[in-house]
Design a protein around this motif. Structure first.
Motif, mmCIF file in Angstrom:
data_model
loop_
_atom_site.group_PDB
_atom_site.id
_atom_site.type_symbol
_atom_site.label_atom_id
_atom_site.label_comp_id
_atom_site.label_asym_id
_atom_site.label_seq_id
_atom_site.Cartn_x
_atom_site.Cartn_y
_atom_site.Cartn_z
ATOM 1 N N ILE A 124 36.078 33.298 45.681
ATOM 2 C CA ILE A 124 36.669 34.422 46.400
ATOM 3 C C ILE A 124 37.442 35.277 45.410
ATOM 4 O O ILE A 124 38.264 34.765 44.637
ATOM 5 C CB ILE A 124 37.619 33.936 47.509
ATOM 6 N N ALA A 125 37.214 36.594 45.457
ATOM 7 C CA ALA A 125 37.858 37.481 44.491
ATOM 8 C C ALA A 125 38.104 38.857 45.089
ATOM 9 O O ALA A 125 37.416 39.294 46.022
ATOM 10 C CB ALA A 125 36.986 37.619 43.235
ATOM 11 N N ASN A 126 39.117 39.539 44.548
ATOM 12 C CA ASN A 126 39.411 40.941 44.825
ATOM 13 C C ASN A 126 39.696 41.232 46.299
ATOM 14 O O ASN A 126 39.244 42.234 46.841
ATOM 15 C CB ASN A 126 38.255 41.836 44.344
ATOM 16 N N VAL A 127 40.448 40.357 46.953
ATOM 17 C CA VAL A 127 40.892 40.639 48.314
ATOM 18 C C VAL A 127 42.400 40.455 48.393
ATOM 19 O O VAL A 127 42.994 39.732 47.589
ATOM 20 C CB VAL A 127 40.194 39.739 49.362
ATOM 21 N N GLY A 128 43.018 41.075 49.366
ATOM 22 C CA GLY A 128 44.471 41.021 49.496
ATOM 23 C C GLY A 128 45.119 42.144 48.712
ATOM 24 O O GLY A 128 44.504 42.781 47.857
ATOM 25 N N ASP A 129 46.385 42.358 48.984
ATOM 26 C CA ASP A 129 47.085 43.472 48.320
ATOM 27 C C ASP A 129 47.495 43.143 46.887
ATOM 28 O O ASP A 129 47.917 44.019 46.134
ATOM 29 C CB ASP A 129 48.313 43.898 49.132
ATOM 30 N N GLY A 130 47.377 41.863 46.501
ATOM 31 C CA GLY A 130 47.701 41.485 45.129
ATOM 32 C C GLY A 130 49.170 41.498 44.804
ATOM 33 O O GLY A 130 49.549 41.426 43.626
ATOM 34 N N ALA A 131 50.019 41.575 45.814
ATOM 35 C CA ALA A 131 51.460 41.585 45.560
ATOM 36 C C ALA A 131 51.903 40.243 44.985
ATOM 37 O O ALA A 131 51.514 39.183 45.473
ATOM 38 C CB ALA A 131 52.219 41.876 46.856
ATOM 39 N N ALA A 132 52.694 40.299 43.929
ATOM 40 C CA ALA A 132 53.174 39.078 43.289
ATOM 41 C C ALA A 132 54.072 38.299 44.236
ATOM 42 O O ALA A 132 54.853 38.873 44.996
ATOM 43 C CB ALA A 132 53.932 39.414 42.006
#
Length: 397
Positions: A124-132
């Motif tokens: 699974i890759a490149n999903v979500g807002d990526g917020a730390a």
């Protein structure tokens, strides 16, 4: 009354640990943008090379992340290797995608079901807002772990289709704050940290899936003899892996997979193949997970041939000795033919890598239940090599 069925339990605690092949069929679930009428979201696409991706209308311009992961997959696995793409909205979260109770389009359960149990691994890759998050990675990574484990277990028990999950370690910040995955019990899930992009939010999921697809089930993806990974530059956050030795060691100690360097060798290698669980778990490494999963499929297929078959009984309702021996031989022959002969199990002096036992005293007439125990002999792995080196000279007397 239960339906007639075959049930297989994984034994644990048995080890005392203090190209093209169906075994390598991977799927990439990746956040993407739909492309005209050639690629829609929430639909699976099976491709065999970059030309197929181009035919879907995907370019580095309209889908940079998807294009990158697929290109890096084929850099490792080579053209001709099948890969199942499942493009989804980038606004989804990994935790939501992995929810096994959701069977509609856009959820990974839908992908697994539509592939009819053929998948062996899903990244699974490149999903979500990526917020730390506060624990070294995006909070969604840790929220996805139990969901991914449940989904993989659902696939195993309900579809007889065991598989593993690769979670992208998004928004990496610091090794010190990372959650210790060796304290968890997700032995069907691994988390990857490290990318081919400097300061990228994601990880090189395509590279890991490609290396896994290109090697046999018993092979550690970090095996040095197989050669370095394809990327010429790899990063842990904003720093090159070459400059991140202490960070790599700390990340590895907490149960994550990451790239590393070896002195005297060019290129990059994966540190190991850790799953997100206690290191004493029999399936704490991807190679062990893949071996036992293949054995599961072989045992299931063998057992299915016996389901509702007639059984010759003794006067006391137990199986006749001849039937017991024939069943044991059937399971052992299947595993030895499909796994031991391929080097996927450790063979003994007689060339066998498994053992099947059936208790002859089971009262089959009364219960219609037959308990079968199958054990396979895996390979060991040289994780630590200690050498004493000195001069072959003795002083004159």
């Amino acid at each position: 009354m239960q339906l007639p069925r075959v049930k297989i339990q994984f034994l644990n605690g048995q080890l005392g640990t203090v190209g093209e092949s169906p075994d390598g069929l991977m799927a990439l679930v990746c956040g993407a943008e739909a492309v005209g009428d050639t690629m829609a979201l929430n639909e699976p696409y099976t491709i065999s090379g970059m030309d197929d991706l181009t035919a879907l209308g995907v370019t580095a311009g309209n889908n940079a992340a998807l294009h990158k992961h697929v290109r890096e997959f084929y850099d490792e696995a080579g053209n001709g290797t099948r890969l199942v793409l499942y493009p989804v909205s980038t606004g989804e979260t990994m935790a939501a995608l992995c929810d096994y109770t959701e069977s509609g389009k856009g959820f990974i359960r839908d992908l697994i079901t539509r592939q009819n149990g053929a998948l062996r691994g899903i990244g699974i890759a490149n999903v979500g807002d990526g917020a730390a998050g506060s624990e070294g990675l995006a909070a969604d990574v840790y929220a996805a772990l139990p969901k991914a484990q449940q989904l993989a277990e659902w696939s195993t028990t309900e579809l007889y289709a065991p598989l593993f999950m690769v979670i992208e370690g998004r928004s990496y910040s610091s090794p010190k704050s990372l959650k210790d995955l060796t304290q968890e019990d997700y032995n069907r899930v691994c988390v990857l940290i490290g990318d081919t992009l400097q300061d990228g939010k994601g990880a090189c999921v395509g590279t890991l899936l490609g290396r896994t697809a290109s090697v046999p089930v018993h092979r550690n993806i970090g095996r040095v003899k197989d050669g370095s990974l394809f990327p010429l530059e790899m990063f842990i956050g904003g720093r090159k892996v070459d400059e991140s030795g202490s960070a790599v060691a700390e990340i590895y100690s907490k149960g994550y997979i990451t790239p590393r360097k070896y002195v005297g060798r060019s290129g990059y290698f994966f540190t190991d193949d850790c799953m997100a669980c206690d290191i004493t778990d029999d399936y704490a490494h991807l190679a062990m997970r893949r071996v036992i999963d293949k054995a599961y499929r072989v045992v299931y297929d063998t057992a299915l041939d016996f389901l509702l078959d007639e059984i010759e009984l003794n006067d006391d309702g137990t199986m006749s000795l001849g039937v017991v021996k024939s069943w044991q031989q059937a399971f052992e022959n299947a595993l030895n033919r499909l796994m031991t002969a391929n080097g996927e199990l450790s063979a003994d002096a007689s060339g066998e890598g498994c053992k099947c036992h059936i208790d002859e005293k089971q009262d089959i007439a009364a219960t219609s239940r037959i308990k079968v125990q199958v054990k396979v002999r895996p390979h060991g792995y040289a994780r630590y090599i200690d050498v004493d080196l000195g001069f072959l000279v003795t002083s004159a007397s």
